[in-house]
Write a protein that holds these residues in place. Structure first.
Motif, short mmCIF file in Angstrom:
data_model
loop_
_atom_site.label_atom_id
_atom_site.label_comp_id
_atom_site.label_asym_id
_atom_site.label_seq_id
_atom_site.Cartn_x
_atom_site.Cartn_y
_atom_site.Cartn_z
N LEU A 82 0.82 -1.21 0.00
CA LEU A 82 0.00 0.00 0.00
C LEU A 82 0.86 1.26 0.00
O LEU A 82 0.55 2.23 -0.70
N ALA A 83 1.93 1.27 0.77
CA ALA A 83 2.83 2.43 0.77
C ALA A 83 3.41 2.68 -0.62
O ALA A 83 3.46 3.83 -1.09
N TYR A 84 3.81 1.62 -1.30
CA TYR A 84 4.38 1.78 -2.63
C TYR A 84 3.33 2.28 -3.62
O TYR A 84 3.63 3.09 -4.51
N VAL A 95 13.46 2.21 -7.43
CA VAL A 95 13.44 2.38 -5.98
C VAL A 95 14.71 1.77 -5.41
O VAL A 95 15.08 0.65 -5.77
N ILE A 96 15.38 2.52 -4.56
CA ILE A 96 16.59 2.02 -3.91
C ILE A 96 16.17 1.34 -2.61
O ILE A 96 15.46 1.91 -1.79
N ASN A 115 11.46 -1.22 -10.77
CA ASN A 115 12.84 -1.69 -10.82
C ASN A 115 13.52 -1.48 -9.46
O ASN A 115 13.61 -0.35 -8.97
N ILE A 116 13.98 -2.57 -8.87
CA ILE A 116 14.67 -2.51 -7.58
C ILE A 116 16.15 -2.28 -7.82
O ILE A 116 16.79 -3.01 -8.58
N VAL A 117 16.67 -1.25 -7.17
CA VAL A 117 18.10 -0.98 -7.21
C VAL A 117 18.63 -1.26 -5.81
O VAL A 117 18.37 -0.50 -4.88
N PHE A 118 19.34 -2.36 -5.66
CA PHE A 118 19.82 -2.74 -4.34
C PHE A 118 20.99 -1.87 -3.90
O PHE A 118 21.86 -1.52 -4.71
N ALA A 119 20.99 -1.54 -2.60
CA ALA A 119 22.10 -0.83 -1.98
C ALA A 119 22.81 -1.76 -1.00
O ALA A 119 22.19 -2.65 -0.42
N ASP A 120 24.08 -1.52 -0.82
CA ASP A 120 24.91 -2.31 0.10
C ASP A 120 24.53 -1.99 1.54
O ASP A 120 23.74 -1.08 1.82
N VAL A 121 25.09 -2.75 2.47
CA VAL A 121 24.85 -2.56 3.90
C VAL A 121 26.00 -1.78 4.53
O VAL A 121 27.09 -1.66 3.96
N LYS A 139 15.52 8.49 -12.56
CA LYS A 139 14.41 7.55 -12.52
C LYS A 139 14.06 7.11 -11.09
O LYS A 139 13.05 6.45 -10.87
N THR A 140 14.90 7.49 -10.12
CA THR A 140 14.65 7.09 -8.73
C THR A 140 13.45 7.85 -8.18
O THR A 140 13.37 9.07 -8.31
N LYS A 141 12.54 7.12 -7.57
CA LYS A 141 11.33 7.74 -7.01
C LYS A 141 11.22 7.59 -5.50
O LYS A 141 10.46 8.31 -4.86
N ALA A 142 11.94 6.63 -4.92
CA ALA A 142 11.81 6.41 -3.48
C ALA A 142 13.04 5.68 -2.96
O ALA A 142 13.77 5.02 -3.72
N ILE A 143 13.26 5.81 -1.65
CA ILE A 143 14.28 5.06 -0.93
C ILE A 143 13.57 4.30 0.18
O ILE A 143 12.79 4.88 0.95
N VAL A 144 13.83 3.00 0.25
CA VAL A 144 13.29 2.18 1.32
C VAL A 144 14.43 1.79 2.25
O VAL A 144 15.48 1.31 1.80
N CYS A 145 14.24 2.01 3.54
CA CYS A 145 15.24 1.57 4.52
C CYS A 145 14.60 0.58 5.47
O CYS A 145 13.39 0.60 5.69
#
Length: 386
Positions: A82-84, A95-96, A115-121, A139-145
């Motif tokens: 729902l958030a997305y 989205v990162i 499209n998921i763009v994975f980030a490192d830890v 093209k980035t629209k959001a960051i998920v943490c």
């Protein structure tokens, strides 16, 4: 001596571990009023979504998320989806998101063609903000943490990136009910936050979740999307001519589940204090033992919700075997998502920090049934070496 610090009484005075079960990794936290609350609902008119859901949302909001609004749903995954949707993510948007998390964080993007763009830890298995910044494109629209284990991420830096690049910040706080960042509860700041009430979380509703929304103009839309796209308020007025103009979902919570959540909310402060006390004891007793580091123990600007006790360890397989021989369960729990074919698979060397810690993290028991004596016993077993 380390052993003197660990043991408060002679070893033979500690309870004997039953190796048939021993100290298990997880155990549901069932509050005292759970059965009576559920029985009350079962004898009422409402067992589906009704007044108990409204009450649970209201009380959760007042305690944790005000002024942000709460909507109770059937799972944390429902809340994330729902958030997305409310963030208006479209096919081929980027989205990162963290490469290390429960797959539930990222699977809803597959529903949507995002499209998921994975980030490192970082060193504590939270998202690496410096890597996030490098990944931002037009093209980035959001960051998920994800607040891994209950440890808040570096939110000031993430909020700054969101403001600079006009990006939604979405917090997966499945592990982090009660966590605080610089004195404020997680869930009270970002555009969207998700909490999980799955079976073994701090608060359980059997399965369930909470969507937290910052923009009040999105709340009614969120309610419609939660219930097939139907405006329940109008429907309950008997106005049957209502149209459905949005594709909705069956993502609501039931009053049965909410009554269990209300019981957990009533005991929450005591339960959180217990887990945080155990977390601090782990930190104290393990800090001088070679080959092990408690993850997330060094921060002073954030309050760990202590859902998981994760350690970085040498010779993980040997340690797990050593613990098992002494009746202590351990495990990894979550895994890097790029190992799974549904996310496109793994590119060697793409995430060096994840690569470095992949074979070194281990989760130790931390839940309502764990006692301080249990932690001392675990520390004693670890102090013996593996």
């Amino acid at each position: 001596m380390i052993l003197d610090k660990i043991l408060e009484k002679p070893m033979n005075e500690y309870p004997v571990m039953d190796t048939r079960e021993g100290i298990v990794l997880f155990y549901p936290n069932i509050p005292a009023k759970a059965a009576s609350n559920i029985t009350e609902v079962l004898h009422s008119r409402w067992i589906g979504q009704g007044p108990k859901v409204d009450e649970f949302e209201r009380r959760f909001e007042l305690k944790f998320t005000y002024p942000n609004k709460c909507l109770a749903v059937g799972s944390g995954t429902d809340a994330l989806h729902l958030a997305y949707l409310l963030a208006d993510l479209q096919p081929d948007d980027e989205v990162i998101a963290p490469v290390f998390t429960c797959t539930a964080t990222n699977i809803p993007f597959l529903y949507m063609g995002v499209n998921i763009v994975f980030a490192d830890v970082d060193d504590n298995l939270n998202i690496d903000v410096k890597h996030v910044e490098q990944l931002i494109t037009p093209k980035t629209k959001a960051i998920v943490c994800v607040h891994y284990g209950g440890l808040p991420c570096d939110m000031d830096e993430l909020w700054a990136l969101g403001k600079k690049h006009n990006l939604f910040i979405i917090e997966d706080a499945a592990h982090a009910v009660g966590a605080k960042y610089k004195g404020r509860y997680i869930g009270s700041e970002s555009d969207f936050t998700m909490f999980s009430f799955q079976a073994i979380k701090h608060i359980t509703t059997g399965d369930g979740g909470m969507l937290v929304v910052k923009d009040p103009t999105l709340v009614e839309k969120a309610k419609r999307l939660r219930w097939f796209g139907i405006d329940r308020t109008s429907k309950q007025k008997g106005i049957w001519e209502n149209d459905i103009v949005e594709v909705g979902y069956k993502y609501q919570m039931t009053d049965i589940a909410a009554s269990l959540g209300l019981a957990g909310l009533e005991e929450f402060d005591e339960h959180l204090a217990h887990r945080q006390r155990l977390y601090r004891l782990y930190c104290e007793l393990l800090k001088d033992i070679p080959g092990i580091r408690v993850i997330g123990s060094e921060y002073t600007d954030r309050e760990h919700a202590a859902w998981l006790l994760t350690a970085e360890v040498d010779h993980r397989e040997d340690l797990m075997r050593h613990l098992r021989e002494h009746g202590i369960e351990s495990g990894q729990v979550h895994y890097r998502n790029d190992k799974y074919s549904i996310f496109g698979g793994r590119t060697p060397g793409q995430f060096p920090k994840m690569d470095a810690i992949e074979e070194r993290y281990l989760v130790l028991p931390l839940h309502a049934r764990v006692t301080e004596d249990d932690i001392r016993y675990i520390a004693y077993v670890l102090q013996k070496g593996w």
